[in-house]
Motif scaffolding. Structure first.
Motif, PDB file in Angstrom:
ATOM      1  N   ALA A  43     102.632  68.476  59.404  1.00  0.00           N
ATOM      2  CA  ALA A  43     101.353  68.303  58.708  1.00  0.00           C
ATOM      3  C   ALA A  43     100.394  69.429  59.061  1.00  0.00           C
ATOM      4  CB  ALA A  43     100.738  66.947  59.062  1.00  0.00           C
ATOM      5  N   THR A  44     100.425  69.873  60.307  1.00  0.00           N
ATOM      6  CA  THR A  44      99.593  71.007  60.701  1.00  0.00           C
ATOM      7  C   THR A  44     100.019  72.259  59.954  1.00  0.00           C
ATOM      8  OG1 THR A  44      99.297  70.047  62.897  1.00  0.00           O
ATOM      9  CG2 THR A  44      98.813  72.388  62.656  1.00  0.00           C
ATOM     10  N   GLU A  45     101.316  72.523  59.918  1.00  0.00           N
ATOM     11  CA  GLU A  45     101.812  73.697  59.201  1.00  0.00           C
ATOM     12  C   GLU A  45     101.461  73.638  57.714  1.00  0.00           C
ATOM     13  OE1 GLU A  45     105.992  73.975  59.890  1.00  0.00           O
ATOM     14  OE2 GLU A  45     105.780  74.164  62.069  1.00  0.00           O
ATOM     15  N   LEU A  46     101.389  72.433  57.159  1.00  0.00           N
ATOM     16  CA  LEU A  46     101.096  72.266  55.740  1.00  0.00           C
ATOM     17  C   LEU A  46      99.601  72.193  55.441  1.00  0.00           C
ATOM     18  CD1 LEU A  46     103.986  69.801  54.903  1.00  0.00           C
ATOM     19  CD2 LEU A  46     103.658  72.067  53.899  1.00  0.00           C
ATOM     20  N   GLY A  47      98.761  72.402  56.445  1.00  0.00           N
ATOM     21  CA  GLY A  47      97.335  72.565  56.201  1.00  0.00           C
ATOM     22  C   GLY A  47      96.514  71.303  56.139  1.00  0.00           C
ATOM     23  N   ILE A  48      96.951  70.237  56.805  1.00  0.00           N
ATOM     24  CA  ILE A  48      96.206  68.983  56.790  1.00  0.00           C
ATOM     25  C   ILE A  48      95.018  69.068  57.760  1.00  0.00           C
ATOM     26  CG2 ILE A  48      96.383  66.537  57.441  1.00  0.00           C
ATOM     27  CD1 ILE A  48      97.587  67.316  54.722  1.00  0.00           C
ATOM     28  N   GLY A  49      93.897  68.462  57.365  1.00  0.00           N
ATOM     29  CA  GLY A  49      92.714  68.488  58.214  1.00  0.00           C
ATOM     30  C   GLY A  49      92.587  67.298  59.144  1.00  0.00           C
ATOM     31  N   LEU A  50      93.170  66.151  58.754  1.00  0.00           N
ATOM     32  CA  LEU A  50      93.080  64.933  59.562  1.00  0.00           C
ATOM     33  C   LEU A  50      94.410  64.206  59.498  1.00  0.00           C
ATOM     34  CD1 LEU A  50      91.453  62.689  61.126  1.00  0.00           C
ATOM     35  CD2 LEU A  50      90.998  61.686  58.876  1.00  0.00           C
ATOM     36  N   ILE A  51      94.898  63.801  60.661  1.00  0.00           N
ATOM     37  CA  ILE A  51      96.084  62.951  60.757  1.00  0.00           C
ATOM     38  C   ILE A  51      95.632  61.588  61.265  1.00  0.00           C
ATOM     39  CG2 ILE A  51      98.338  62.639  61.842  1.00  0.00           C
ATOM     40  CD1 ILE A  51      98.376  65.733  62.202  1.00  0.00           C
ATOM     41  N   GLN A  52      95.824  60.563  60.442  1.00  0.00           N
ATOM     42  CA  GLN A  52      95.372  59.212  60.783  1.00  0.00           C
ATOM     43  C   GLN A  52      96.563  58.272  60.890  1.00  0.00           C
ATOM     44  OE1 GLN A  52      92.035  57.348  61.086  1.00  0.00           O
ATOM     45  NE2 GLN A  52      93.737  56.240  62.028  1.00  0.00           N
ATOM     46  N   PRO A  53      96.997  57.921  62.109  1.00  0.00           N
ATOM     47  CA  PRO A  53      98.028  56.884  62.238  1.00  0.00           C
ATOM     48  C   PRO A  53      97.431  55.521  61.873  1.00  0.00           C
ATOM     49  CG  PRO A  53      97.870  58.254  64.223  1.00  0.00           C
ATOM     50  CD  PRO A  53      96.658  58.517  63.407  1.00  0.00           C
ATOM     51  N   VAL A  54      98.203  54.733  61.121  1.00  0.00           N
ATOM     52  CA  VAL A  54      97.738  53.400  60.752  1.00  0.00           C
ATOM     53  C   VAL A  54      98.769  52.361  61.190  1.00  0.00           C
ATOM     54  CG1 VAL A  54      96.344  54.211  58.816  1.00  0.00           C
ATOM     55  CG2 VAL A  54      98.746  53.589  58.426  1.00  0.00           C
TER      56      VAL A  54
END
Length: 242
Positions: A98-109
């Protein structure tokens, strides 16, 4: 020989010596075999990327001297990944990709079929930092504490949220993306075994949600996360930037 690229939570300015962490000192001296005067690249998510040199290096102590900015700062991406908590190795891999793909926020649910209710946020943040150092981005995504899915949805803003429907009762992801307004988006992937029917019904009642299909095959959660992000970045993300 490649130039080491490191994230520092320190202000970066020309000539102002800044300290490294003990881990970075060990990495540069013990792994990369670098020493005082050698070049590094630094970024902090606020001041752009800087060409710098190692000012001092000894065992677990190191400092840098920024010399000039080589890339201006870019904003933190507005796109988000929401993913049901799964096993550690899969969570680690998703945080990296997700970091490599440019995501700004990772939210585990946490969902009804989540196989764990514990997520090591600090570990995922470290993985995201290392991935940002390697992939060349100027920001590190934020990893939010794990929270129940309904609580995250209740606090949601108007950002379009696309949800993977493993039952394939929804239109294709590509069709939903083309119908979205321009702007930030979010991608939600469920747990192993999928969402319960009541969870999908709750999602569909919310105006900001679109449930979508990822094709004719059943995908693992981590595969669905990355596949969806790739489609979204290609059709509605920064892959279209020149």
């Amino acid at each position: 020989m490649s130039t080491p690229r490191l994230y520092l939570d320190q202000p970066l300015a020309e000539g102002a010596e800044v300290p490294a962490t003990a881990g970075q000192a060990h990495y540069l001296g013990g792994v990369m075999r670098r020493g005082p005067g050698d070049a590094v690249l630094l970024f902090n998510g606020r001041d752009g990327e800087w060409a710098a040199s190692i000012a001092a290096l000894r065992k677990d102590r190191c400092s840098f001297r920024p010399e000039r900015q080589v890339r201006p700062q870019e904003p933190l991406p507005g796109c988000r990944l929401l993913v049901a908590a799964v096993k550690r190795d899969a969570m680690d891999w998703m945080a990296e990709k997700a970091t490599e793909l440019g995501i700004g926020l990772i939210q585990p649910v946490l969902t009804r079929r989540s196989i764990t209710d514990k997520v090591n946020t600090a570990r995922l943040s470290n993985i995201a930092q290392e991935a940002a150092e390697q992939c060349g981005r100027l920001t590190v995504p934020r990893v939010a504490p794990a929270a129940p899915l309904h609580a995250v949805l209740d606090a949601w803003d108007a950002t379009p949220l696309l949800v993977g429907d493993e039952r394939r009762e929804s239109p294709p992801l590509t069709a939903a993306v083309r119908a979205m307004p321009a702007g930030p988006w979010a991608w939600l992937v469920g747990p192993e075994g999928g969402f319960e029917r009541a969870e999908l019904d709750d999602l569909r009642r919310r105006a900001f949600v679109s449930t979508v299909s990822l094709g004719p095959r059943i995908l693992r959660a981590e595969t669905a996360a990355v596949a969806g992000l790739a489609v979204l970045q290609a059709l509605a993300g920064d892959w279209n930037r020149v």
